[in-house]
Design a protein around this motif. Structure first.
Motif, PDB file in Angstrom:
ATOM      1  N   ASP A  42       0.849  -1.186   0.000  1.00  0.00           N
ATOM      2  CA  ASP A  42       0.000   0.000   0.000  1.00  0.00           C
ATOM      3  C   ASP A  42       0.887   1.239   0.000  1.00  0.00           C
ATOM      4  O   ASP A  42       1.544   1.551   0.988  1.00  0.00           O
ATOM      5  N   THR A  44       0.062   4.167   0.172  1.00  0.00           N
ATOM      6  CA  THR A  44      -0.470   5.212   1.045  1.00  0.00           C
ATOM      7  C   THR A  44       0.431   5.417   2.259  1.00  0.00           C
ATOM      8  O   THR A  44       0.641   6.541   2.704  1.00  0.00           O
ATOM      9  N   GLU A  89      -5.623  15.355   3.802  1.00  0.00           N
ATOM     10  CA  GLU A  89      -6.515  14.719   2.836  1.00  0.00           C
ATOM     11  C   GLU A  89      -6.366  13.193   2.873  1.00  0.00           C
ATOM     12  O   GLU A  89      -7.350  12.461   2.712  1.00  0.00           O
ATOM     13  N   ASP A  90      -5.150  12.690   3.114  1.00  0.00           N
ATOM     14  CA  ASP A  90      -4.952  11.237   3.259  1.00  0.00           C
ATOM     15  C   ASP A  90      -5.724  10.700   4.456  1.00  0.00           C
ATOM     16  O   ASP A  90      -6.333   9.627   4.383  1.00  0.00           O
ATOM     17  N   ARG A  92      -8.404  12.054   5.739  1.00  0.00           N
ATOM     18  CA  ARG A  92      -9.814  12.158   5.352  1.00  0.00           C
ATOM     19  C   ARG A  92     -10.199  10.973   4.460  1.00  0.00           C
ATOM     20  O   ARG A  92     -11.244  10.356   4.654  1.00  0.00           O
ATOM     21  N   ASP A  93      -9.349  10.659   3.491  1.00  0.00           N
ATOM     22  CA  ASP A  93      -9.607   9.513   2.604  1.00  0.00           C
ATOM     23  C   ASP A  93      -9.689   8.209   3.391  1.00  0.00           C
ATOM     24  O   ASP A  93     -10.517   7.346   3.092  1.00  0.00           O
ATOM     25  N   PHE A  94      -8.811   8.061   4.379  1.00  0.00           N
ATOM     26  CA  PHE A  94      -8.824   6.861   5.216  1.00  0.00           C
ATOM     27  C   PHE A  94     -10.191   6.689   5.862  1.00  0.00           C
ATOM     28  O   PHE A  94     -10.784   5.609   5.841  1.00  0.00           O
ATOM     29  N   LEU A  96     -13.170   8.185   5.083  1.00  0.00           N
ATOM     30  CA  LEU A  96     -14.279   8.070   4.142  1.00  0.00           C
ATOM     31  C   LEU A  96     -14.298   6.723   3.421  1.00  0.00           C
ATOM     32  O   LEU A  96     -15.370   6.152   3.211  1.00  0.00           O
ATOM     33  N   SER A  97     -13.121   6.204   3.060  1.00  0.00           N
ATOM     34  CA  SER A  97     -13.080   4.923   2.351  1.00  0.00           C
ATOM     35  C   SER A  97     -13.484   3.747   3.246  1.00  0.00           C
ATOM     36  O   SER A  97     -13.867   2.688   2.753  1.00  0.00           O
ATOM     37  N   ARG A  98     -13.449   3.952   4.536  1.00  0.00           N
ATOM     38  CA  ARG A  98     -13.853   2.911   5.482  1.00  0.00           C
ATOM     39  C   ARG A  98     -15.223   3.215   6.097  1.00  0.00           C
ATOM     40  O   ARG A  98     -15.630   2.590   7.063  1.00  0.00           O
ATOM     41  N   HIS A  99     -15.890   4.207   5.545  1.00  0.00           N
ATOM     42  CA  HIS A  99     -17.223   4.616   5.996  1.00  0.00           C
ATOM     43  C   HIS A  99     -17.228   4.984   7.477  1.00  0.00           C
ATOM     44  O   HIS A  99     -18.173   4.682   8.203  1.00  0.00           O
TER      45      HIS A  99
END
Length: 130
Positions: A42, A44, A89-90, A92-94, A96-99
């Motif tokens: 990953d 990320t 932003e990373d 935030r993505d973490f 949001l991508s995991r709900h």
């Protein structure tokens, strides 16, 4: 002012509040990635750790370069700022991508975190790894 001086007096970057925060952010990001992201496969992880490190290191480099060039100081501090926004932003993505829920100022835990941050900001004699 000493007219014989060649270099400007630079700020002691270790005492700058935004450097102290960037140092804590780097340490927390490293631990976060170790704990919550896969060790292999990953990209990320590399991106997040590097963004956190870049934020911290560019503050140091900008502060040092500021002794000879205000323009370079501003450019490097802007790179630091951009790196920290990239990291934000990373995170935030973490979430949001995991709900997972992204806290706003109405969340029940938000006030406690804000008070913690304010208390942390009141520390006057912070000397990291002196």
């Amino acid at each position: 002012m000493d007219n014989n001086k060649i270099l400007l007096d630079g700020a002691n970057w270790k005492k700058l509040r935004f450097y102290q925060k960037s140092e804590a952010l780097y340490q927390m990001t490293f631990v976060f990635c170790e704990r919550f992201l896969p060790k292999y496969g990953d990209r990320t992880v590399d991106q997040m750790v590097q963004a956190a490190r870049s934020g911290k290191q560019n503050i140091i480099e900008g502060s040092e370069d500021g002794k000879t060039s205000t323009e370079m100081e501003l450019k490097l501090l802007n790179v630091a700022r951009a790196s920290i926004h990239e990291l934000r932003e990373d995170y935030r993505d973490f979430l949001l991508s995991r709900h997972l829920h992204l806290w706003d100022n109405n969340h029940c835990r938000y006030e406690g975190m804000r008070k913690f941050t304010v208390a942390h900001n009141c520390l006057d004699d912070y000397e990291p790894f002196s």
